[in-house]
Design an enzyme around this catalytic site. Sequence first.
Site, PDB file in Angstrom:
ATOM      1  N   ASP A 160      45.661  32.360  40.161  1.00 41.39           N
ATOM      2  CA  ASP A 160      44.293  32.852  40.358  1.00 41.39           C
ATOM      3  C   ASP A 160      43.451  31.844  41.151  1.00 41.39           C
ATOM      4  O   ASP A 160      42.399  32.208  41.693  1.00 41.39           O
ATOM      5  CB  ASP A 160      43.596  33.042  38.997  1.00 41.39           C
ATOM      6  CG  ASP A 160      43.724  34.452  38.453  1.00 41.39           C
ATOM      7  OD1 ASP A 160      43.684  35.409  39.253  1.00 41.39           O
ATOM      8  OD2 ASP A 160      43.835  34.589  37.217  1.00 41.39           O
ATOM      9  N   LYS A 176      49.282  45.006  38.401  1.00 41.94           N
ATOM     10  CA  LYS A 176      49.796  43.699  38.848  1.00 41.94           C
ATOM     11  C   LYS A 176      51.274  43.566  38.499  1.00 41.94           C
ATOM     12  O   LYS A 176      52.082  43.151  39.331  1.00 41.94           O
ATOM     13  CB  LYS A 176      48.984  42.567  38.201  1.00 41.94           C
ATOM     14  CG  LYS A 176      47.580  42.430  38.780  1.00 41.94           C
ATOM     15  CD  LYS A 176      46.686  41.466  37.997  1.00 41.94           C
ATOM     16  CE  LYS A 176      45.277  41.446  38.584  1.00 41.94           C
ATOM     17  NZ  LYS A 176      44.320  40.636  37.852  1.00 41.94           N
ATOM     18  N   GLN A 185      44.164  37.477  32.186  1.00 42.22           N
ATOM     19  CA  GLN A 185      43.175  38.432  32.675  1.00 42.22           C
ATOM     20  C   GLN A 185      41.805  38.172  32.048  1.00 42.22           C
ATOM     21  O   GLN A 185      41.693  37.961  30.836  1.00 42.22           O
ATOM     22  CB  GLN A 185      43.651  39.873  32.364  1.00 42.22           C
ATOM     23  CG  GLN A 185      42.782  40.971  32.942  1.00 42.22           C
ATOM     24  CD  GLN A 185      42.813  41.044  34.473  1.00 42.22           C
ATOM     25  OE1 GLN A 185      43.762  40.606  35.108  1.00 42.22           O
ATOM     26  NE2 GLN A 185      41.770  41.588  35.060  1.00 42.22           N
TER      27      GLN A 185
HETATM   28  N1  GUN Z   1      39.260  39.871  36.197  1.00 49.59           N
HETATM   29  C1  GUN Z   1      38.729  40.434  37.317  1.00 49.59           C
HETATM   30  N2  GUN Z   1      39.307  39.920  38.434  1.00 49.59           N
HETATM   31  C2  GUN Z   1      40.214  39.022  38.004  1.00 49.59           C
HETATM   32  C3  GUN Z   1      41.131  38.167  38.694  1.00 49.59           C
HETATM   33  O1  GUN Z   1      41.219  38.118  39.926  1.00 49.59           O
HETATM   34  N3  GUN Z   1      41.910  37.389  37.886  1.00 49.59           N
HETATM   35  C4  GUN Z   1      41.821  37.406  36.537  1.00 49.59           C
HETATM   36  N4  GUN Z   1      42.619  36.592  35.844  1.00 49.59           N
HETATM   37  N5  GUN Z   1      40.979  38.180  35.868  1.00 49.59           N
HETATM   38  C5  GUN Z   1      40.186  38.979  36.616  1.00 49.59           C
END
Ligand code: GUN
Length: 288
Positions: free
Chosen positions: A120, A53, A97
């Site tokens: 998100d 990311k 995350q």
């Molecule tokens: N863990 C797995 N997918 C995601 C996501 O799209 N965002 C976040 N913050 N954590 C995740």
Amino acid sequence: MTARIINGSALAQQIREEAAVRAASLTAAGIKPGLAVVLVGEDPASQVYVRNKVAACEKAGFHSVMERYPADLSQEALLERVRALNADPAIHGILVQLPLPKHIDAHTVIETIAPEKDVDGFHIANAGLLMTGKPLFRPCTPYGVMKMLAHENVALRGAEAVIVGASNIVGKPMAMLLLAEGATVTLCNSKTRDLAAHTRRADVLVVATGRPGIVTGDMVKPGAVVIDVGINRGADGKLCGDVDFASASEVAGAITPVPGGVGPMTIAMLLVNTVEAAERQLQEQGKA
Ligand code: GUN
């Protein structure tokens, strides 16, 4: 029948380039889109996702900050960091995350993120806006799936859409987005009786359970579009999805591979959400 393979990597690349162009014009207007990614603990998969990311942000000309904390970080210390990022004008998007260590309540953390920086789309304000048809941020993975379906010209109005997996991150927001496009949506979960009876009716089948091989070719309607959101590590060490690709691709009309399907789209849509957050800030400044 051998299914058409939906190339998520190529579409994601195109979307990332478009986000980079928007980022450049924002930067010229004095606002460089900024994303903060926060990782607590040492989960190996999360480390890879977070690194990807941040790298995608840098490549697209964003300002990006990666904060890593040990697994024993207290909940209050994490909330303090989130509050500081909420107040930081260089940051337009905040992503914590998931999963978080067990002693930290993910819900409390998500609700502490300012809704206008919640790229998100997990905050209850954003979940509510999505549910009422007025989304601010669409959660990145379902948003990426919708982009793939649009790119493939999949007709959703009146289509039977079946989602396997009812998580807050994928299944539930996916249902809202498909419903908004006029699909008839069935949301299956781990208690669903006779899963195959549902999946066999699907014109569009989205699978997001984290259980490799939960959907096999005999559970797919001939010609269906199959979207595999799972990313699992197989016994052979290779990445695999939730769908048994070998058998499903014999029956489906189109199918996403793992890797190279939904995964790259999630990152691309995170960039889009961050650009949109920064664009909204520029608009707010214009009004002030
Ligand atoms: N863990 C797995 N997918 C995601 C996501 O799209 N965002 C976040 N913050 N954590 C995740």
